[in-house]
Design a protein around this motif. Structure first.
Motif, PDB file in Angstrom:
ATOM      1  N   LYS A 107      -5.939   5.025   6.078  1.00 53.32           N
ATOM      2  CA  LYS A 107      -4.571   3.623   6.291  1.00 53.32           C
ATOM      3  C   LYS A 107      -4.104   3.048   5.323  1.00 53.32           C
ATOM      4  O   LYS A 107      -3.573   2.195   5.383  1.00 53.32           O
ATOM      5  CB  LYS A 107      -5.916   2.682   7.584  1.00 53.32           C
ATOM      6  CG  LYS A 107      -5.667   3.665   8.889  1.00 53.32           C
ATOM      7  CD  LYS A 107      -6.084   2.428  10.222  1.00 53.32           C
ATOM      8  CE  LYS A 107      -6.636   3.073  11.249  1.00 53.32           C
ATOM      9  NZ  LYS A 107      -5.836   2.840  12.127  1.00 53.32           N
ATOM     10  N   LYS A 108      -4.938   3.194   4.313  1.00 53.34           N
ATOM     11  CA  LYS A 108      -4.216   2.232   3.180  1.00 53.34           C
ATOM     12  C   LYS A 108      -3.768   3.404   2.197  1.00 53.34           C
ATOM     13  O   LYS A 108      -4.577   3.827   0.967  1.00 53.34           O
ATOM     14  CB  LYS A 108      -5.390   1.081   2.915  1.00 53.34           C
ATOM     15  CG  LYS A 108      -5.114   0.512   3.801  1.00 53.34           C
ATOM     16  CD  LYS A 108      -6.703   0.062   2.835  1.00 53.34           C
ATOM     17  CE  LYS A 108      -7.154  -1.429   4.147  1.00 53.34           C
ATOM     18  NZ  LYS A 108      -7.542  -2.591   3.438  1.00 53.34           N
ATOM     19  N   GLY A 151      -5.681   7.062  -1.857  1.00 51.71           N
ATOM     20  CA  GLY A 151      -6.139   5.454  -1.757  1.00 51.71           C
ATOM     21  C   GLY A 151      -7.422   5.541  -0.916  1.00 51.71           C
ATOM     22  O   GLY A 151      -8.299   5.859  -1.636  1.00 51.71           O
ATOM     23  N   GLU A 152      -8.057   4.267  -0.736  1.00 52.41           N
ATOM     24  CA  GLU A 152      -8.779   3.550  -0.145  1.00 52.41           C
ATOM     25  C   GLU A 152      -9.309   4.474   1.397  1.00 52.41           C
ATOM     26  O   GLU A 152     -10.024   4.555   1.050  1.00 52.41           O
ATOM     27  CB  GLU A 152      -9.089   1.658   0.075  1.00 52.41           C
ATOM     28  CG  GLU A 152      -8.160   1.104  -1.144  1.00 52.41           C
ATOM     29  CD  GLU A 152      -8.207  -0.435  -0.691  1.00 52.41           C
ATOM     30  OE1 GLU A 152      -9.274  -0.836   0.245  1.00 52.41           O
ATOM     31  OE2 GLU A 152      -7.478  -0.922  -1.130  1.00 52.41           O
ATOM     32  N   SER A 153      -8.458   4.797   2.174  1.00 51.46           N
ATOM     33  CA  SER A 153      -8.533   5.184   3.091  1.00 51.46           C
ATOM     34  C   SER A 153      -6.968   5.834   4.054  1.00 51.46           C
ATOM     35  O   SER A 153      -5.776   4.740   3.129  1.00 51.46           O
ATOM     36  CB  SER A 153      -9.154   4.211   4.468  1.00 51.46           C
ATOM     37  OG  SER A 153      -8.443   2.869   4.727  1.00 51.46           O
ATOM     38  N   PHE A 208       0.906  -0.903   0.156  1.00 50.77           N
ATOM     39  CA  PHE A 208       0.303   0.297   0.439  1.00 50.77           C
ATOM     40  C   PHE A 208       1.023   1.398  -0.283  1.00 50.77           C
ATOM     41  O   PHE A 208       0.072   2.646   0.467  1.00 50.77           O
ATOM     42  CB  PHE A 208      -0.473   0.153   1.245  1.00 50.77           C
ATOM     43  CG  PHE A 208      -2.260  -0.956   1.085  1.00 50.77           C
ATOM     44  CD1 PHE A 208      -2.729  -0.920   0.803  1.00 50.77           C
ATOM     45  CD2 PHE A 208      -1.693  -2.146   1.981  1.00 50.77           C
ATOM     46  CE1 PHE A 208      -4.050  -1.616   0.654  1.00 50.77           C
ATOM     47  CE2 PHE A 208      -2.801  -3.132   1.218  1.00 50.77           C
ATOM     48  CZ  PHE A 208      -3.880  -3.111   0.800  1.00 50.77           C
ATOM     49  N   ASN A 209       2.004   1.090   0.091  1.00 53.31           N
ATOM     50  CA  ASN A 209       3.378   2.656  -0.369  1.00 53.31           C
ATOM     51  C   ASN A 209       3.934   2.244  -1.756  1.00 53.31           C
ATOM     52  O   ASN A 209       4.199   1.709  -2.136  1.00 53.31           O
ATOM     53  CB  ASN A 209       4.320   2.322   1.011  1.00 53.31           C
ATOM     54  CG  ASN A 209       2.806   2.789   2.101  1.00 53.31           C
ATOM     55  OD1 ASN A 209       3.143   3.662   1.979  1.00 53.31           O
ATOM     56  ND2 ASN A 209       3.476   1.473   3.091  1.00 53.31           N
ATOM     57  N   SER A 237      -2.055   4.812  -0.988  1.00 54.49           N
ATOM     58  CA  SER A 237      -1.337   4.134  -2.390  1.00 54.49           C
ATOM     59  C   SER A 237      -0.807   5.023  -3.411  1.00 54.49           C
ATOM     60  O   SER A 237      -0.127   4.890  -4.186  1.00 54.49           O
ATOM     61  CB  SER A 237      -2.619   3.055  -3.553  1.00 54.49           C
ATOM     62  OG  SER A 237      -3.103   4.631  -3.284  1.00 54.49           O
ATOM     63  N   SER A 273       3.360   6.538   3.580  1.00 55.73           N
ATOM     64  CA  SER A 273       2.613   6.141   4.422  1.00 55.73           C
ATOM     65  C   SER A 273       2.856   7.293   5.909  1.00 55.73           C
ATOM     66  O   SER A 273       2.395   7.278   7.063  1.00 55.73           O
ATOM     67  CB  SER A 273       3.009   4.657   4.507  1.00 55.73           C
ATOM     68  OG  SER A 273       3.777   4.424   4.690  1.00 55.73           O
TER      69      SER A 273
END
Length: 169
Positions: free
Chosen positions: A117-118, A113-115, A7-8, A120, A90
């Protein structure tokens, strides 16, 4: 660690505090976002970043010679001006201070990203104007490019938040 890398844009490293000062202002324009007016320092940062348009994408890349990933690119550009940012998106996502998307200034970072915490992807703001927000960023498919993320059907729905890593408040 494998999940973190998925995710990074690049592997995580310890963050450092920004060291350069700059202030900004904005002027109103009808429709869309208000137009942001960059300080000379922010303009230099963005202009330097735009010099790398056409540079290839490379996973975990942090150099114009070998290529950049998204956060390696933003970290490299900021470092030229004494602003230390992690080469991991991140971690960059927690550096500096939060900025509302409609208040971003040239040189600010926008996260995708998606959230929260995610994360991208990360991009550097070039311009905020009545036509939206234009960024310079390193993409997996096209390398370093400048594009209006507000008009992109791919990027617009993925916008999460922005951070100011340049100003020291």
């Amino acid at each position: 660690l494998i999940v973190l890398l998925a995710f990074n844009c690049s592997p995580a490293k310890k963050p450092s505090k920004p060291t350069s000062k700059s202030t900004t202002k904005s002027t109103s324009k009808p429709g869309g976002y208000t137009e942001a007016v960059a300080t000379p320092f922010r303009k230099k940062v963005v202009d330097y970043g735009k010099k790398f348009v056409g540079t290839n994408y490379k996973y975990a890349g942090q150099s114009p010679k070998t290529g950049f990933d998204c956060s390696g690119f933003t970290s490299y550009v900021l470092k030229e001006f004494g602003v230390i940012a992690s080469p991991a998106s991140s971690i960059q996502a927690s550096e500096g201070r939060y900025v509302a998307i409609d208040k971003v200034m040239p040189g600010d970072l926008i996260f995708f990203g998606e959230s929260k915490k995610k994360i991208s992807h990360v991009a550097m703001v070039v311009k905020r104007g009545s036509d939206g927000i234009t960024c310079v960023h390193s993409t997996t498919s096209r390398g370093v490019i400048v594009e209006n993320i507000s008009q992109s059907t791919y990027w617009k729905p993925k916008i999460l938040f922005a951070r100011d890593v340049i100003s020291e408040d």
